[in-house]
Design an enzyme around this catalytic site. Sequence first.
Site, PDB file in Angstrom:
ATOM      1  N   HIS B 520     -32.373 -11.807 -38.702  1.00 60.64           N
ATOM      2  CA  HIS B 520     -32.347 -12.032 -37.265  1.00 60.64           C
ATOM      3  C   HIS B 520     -31.066 -12.755 -36.860  1.00 60.64           C
ATOM      4  O   HIS B 520     -31.101 -13.799 -36.221  1.00 60.64           O
ATOM      5  CB  HIS B 520     -33.587 -12.823 -36.836  1.00 60.64           C
ATOM      6  CG  HIS B 520     -34.867 -12.189 -37.303  1.00 60.64           C
ATOM      7  ND1 HIS B 520     -36.002 -12.892 -37.561  1.00 60.64           N
ATOM      8  CD2 HIS B 520     -35.153 -10.888 -37.575  1.00 60.64           C
ATOM      9  CE1 HIS B 520     -36.958 -12.051 -37.952  1.00 60.64           C
ATOM     10  NE2 HIS B 520     -36.461 -10.839 -37.975  1.00 60.64           N
ATOM     11  N   ASN B 521     -29.954 -12.211 -37.271  1.00 60.18           N
ATOM     12  CA  ASN B 521     -28.669 -12.780 -36.875  1.00 60.18           C
ATOM     13  C   ASN B 521     -28.416 -12.451 -35.412  1.00 60.18           C
ATOM     14  O   ASN B 521     -28.785 -11.376 -34.949  1.00 60.18           O
ATOM     15  CB  ASN B 521     -27.536 -12.173 -37.721  1.00 60.18           C
ATOM     16  CG  ASN B 521     -27.889 -12.106 -39.197  1.00 60.18           C
ATOM     17  OD1 ASN B 521     -28.718 -11.299 -39.598  1.00 60.18           O
ATOM     18  ND2 ASN B 521     -27.266 -12.919 -40.000  1.00 60.18           N
TER      19      ASN B 521
END
Lengths: 238, 593
Positions: B520-521
């Site tokens: 979940h960058n």
Amino acid sequence: MDRDPEGRRAFLRGAVVSGAAAMTTTLPATAAAQPAAGKAAASAPAAPGYVFLSPEEGAFIEAVVDHMIPADSLTAKGTDLGLHTYIDRALASGWGKGERLYRQGPWKQGTGNQGYQLPMTPSELYRAAIPAANAACVKAYGKTFDKITPEQREAFLVGMQQGKVTLENGPPVRTFFGMLYQNVMEGMFADPIYGGNRDKAGWKLVNFPGVIATNQQNIDKFRDRKMPTNPLGIADIS
Amino acid sequence: MAARKLKEVDAVIIGLGWTGGILAKELSEAGLKVVALERGKMTTTDADFQLQQVRDELRYVQRQEMMQDASRDTVTMRNTPKQDALPVRRLGSFLPGEAVGGSGLHWSGGTWRWSDNEFKVRSLYEQRYGAKFISSEMSDLRDWGITYAEMERYYDKFEYVAAVSGKAGNLKGKVQPGGNPFEGPRAREYPLPPLKSVLSSQLFAEAATKAGYHPFPRPAANASRAYTNPDGATFGGCQYCGFCQRFGCEANAKASPHITVVPAAMKSPNFELRTHSWVTQILKDPSAKRVTGVLYTNLLTGEELEQPASMVVLATFTMNNTHLMLLSGIGQPYDPATQTGVIGRNYCYETRTGANLFFEGRSFNRFISAGGTNWVIDDFNANWNFDRGPHGFVGGYIVSAGHNTNLPIGNRPVPGGTPAWGTAWKEALAKWSDSSMGITSSGGSMPHRYNYLDLDPTYKNAFNQPLLRMTFDFKENEHRMNAHAAQVVNELAKSLNATRMSSANGKPQSWTVVPYLSTHNGGGTPMGTDPKTSAVNPFLQSWDAHNLFVMGANVFPHNGAYQPTGLVGALAYRTADIIKSRYMKNPGPLVSA
């Protein structure tokens, strides 16, 4: 489906049911001709001999897997489960030769947070580390790892794990040990097609059902009680 | 040798995952000639996710078969600007996908509606706590330029395309029992009812209810029963096979681009997909604020080609989108020393902690699960009544439990103090591994002056281009959030009276590339209303080239607690809409700078 939720027939029916709804689920063409689940579980031993490991490396790995996975009431010993074969095949595979590993320099040791930074593939790391580990064993106990007592093996492996053993002219000991331990676990729990986990002994130990997992009913039926499993691997339904 | 120049098309899409697939379908149906360039291979359930092969943990988890090949292209990382960045030689902390379908093949389907708590973050916190509550190093924390009300119909669109199973918590302003009471008002129910719960999610929900919180089933793009989406794509019902995260779905129960938007696009004669096509540069017209196409290499032949296009949609993974902007020289690179420039700015990640519980004699059957078997509480995230004041942090976290994808190589829970091998280890594993459950918090990550992306000065990819350099660590805001989360997790865990327990760690942690944390960058090409601090406007149109649209979580100015895909998909639909309704008729900036 309720009567034999873990069995092949249940799987086939489950696949047909979901196949009617899904666009593309297909059955293996030969599935119907396969033996029943129980009989398929006994797999033949992997072919003897090593693809990658030298005799010295093989003796070291065999001693490691038999020490980490001893024969007891829970499983047969590591070599009887094919863990040495698993490691040999893994080192000879694309992974062992550095597949998916970024291999350009320059090389620096880095901080612990920066992960693996050695200029070696896994197979090169094993090749460099095993003679160095054996040399450390000879220095401490007068013999190579495969020849020392179980108590000495335990102390030596703990020493490697904790970084107390030094591999002279070799790679960082904890990096090697981390990879070795990970590979032993892979050999114990990966699908038997890779050479380890013979007779799904690792899967049976943790009640892992294997590749068949149509659990829409099982999720309620076995809530808060152990689901009986007779695990099947990839080869059993190929 | 100069690249061979192809015939101009209306739109070229770089990367064919969720966002590329959405734009491919919408734009080709609207009559544009669209070409998608994907560096990976084609994906079909028949060819790639057949039953016996797909259930192979070693191949897909440890050997990362569906992930970006780090030997060709990776990032370098360091925790602070003073350190030397070194290449992430083997992927670990995050796992971008590589093939048609992208990371949308191996996600577990968590689909959320991000709320105004995120989109209006600066105004809300300043209003409630005063401007001083936000530290000067977090000066890039800002409002996004969008609202929940604007996004509602696009969330709805994505949820119905992606077969999201869940329970509404707020229908047209009326709170609904069984759902998330803190979510924004939705026009209608989820397309499918929630997935079944498992024992661990049930225990968690009971404990959370008793503690006064509001647990609900995690909305997930795993079809809880057979479903046909509005585009005609058919889904099988989820079988709770336990091989969800990191795996393709053989039952077509997990929504993925390769069974939804991509085949829908391929029905249009206007759409052409070229796989094995690696884009090295977006070409720009130096005299005008536009891009003119892309340069790419056909990986099957080695030939370099130029694809001219009237419009470019950048739709690869978060970091790769930022990377290509930097490699193409579009937008000013961010410089933390002067806090000027926009590309690489606002890079954020995720804050996590968790506890493990062991219940002697109980069986969780932990190998039975789906992406949506988790239950969650949102009381410390979307709940604006939760007073952050005494705890001193911006943002929030969700807490969940529910055994999502536990497989035997990678997941071998035993109580602390157990030996790592030998008979005692085996005995502990046999006794405890299926008697264990975890409770985990996932929190947001706020922009910080010294968390950013730029080009690495040393290391190169397979095309001899500089790798992307990631400078990131958890900062004070994350430490405070994590300390609070650990306390809540541990109180919930203790209330379950487990036989053994390992507590959640609330101490400050430093980011490390191993082990896996989350994919979940966010951030790197942030959206915003001011071109001095943002790379794209709220329609995801580049401030520096009006015919370049940038998709993905890289446009998030900060990262929230929720999984990103619901918002990423909704934003893509919104961009498709504005292109069709306004941009195609009158190409030019959609927002005046």
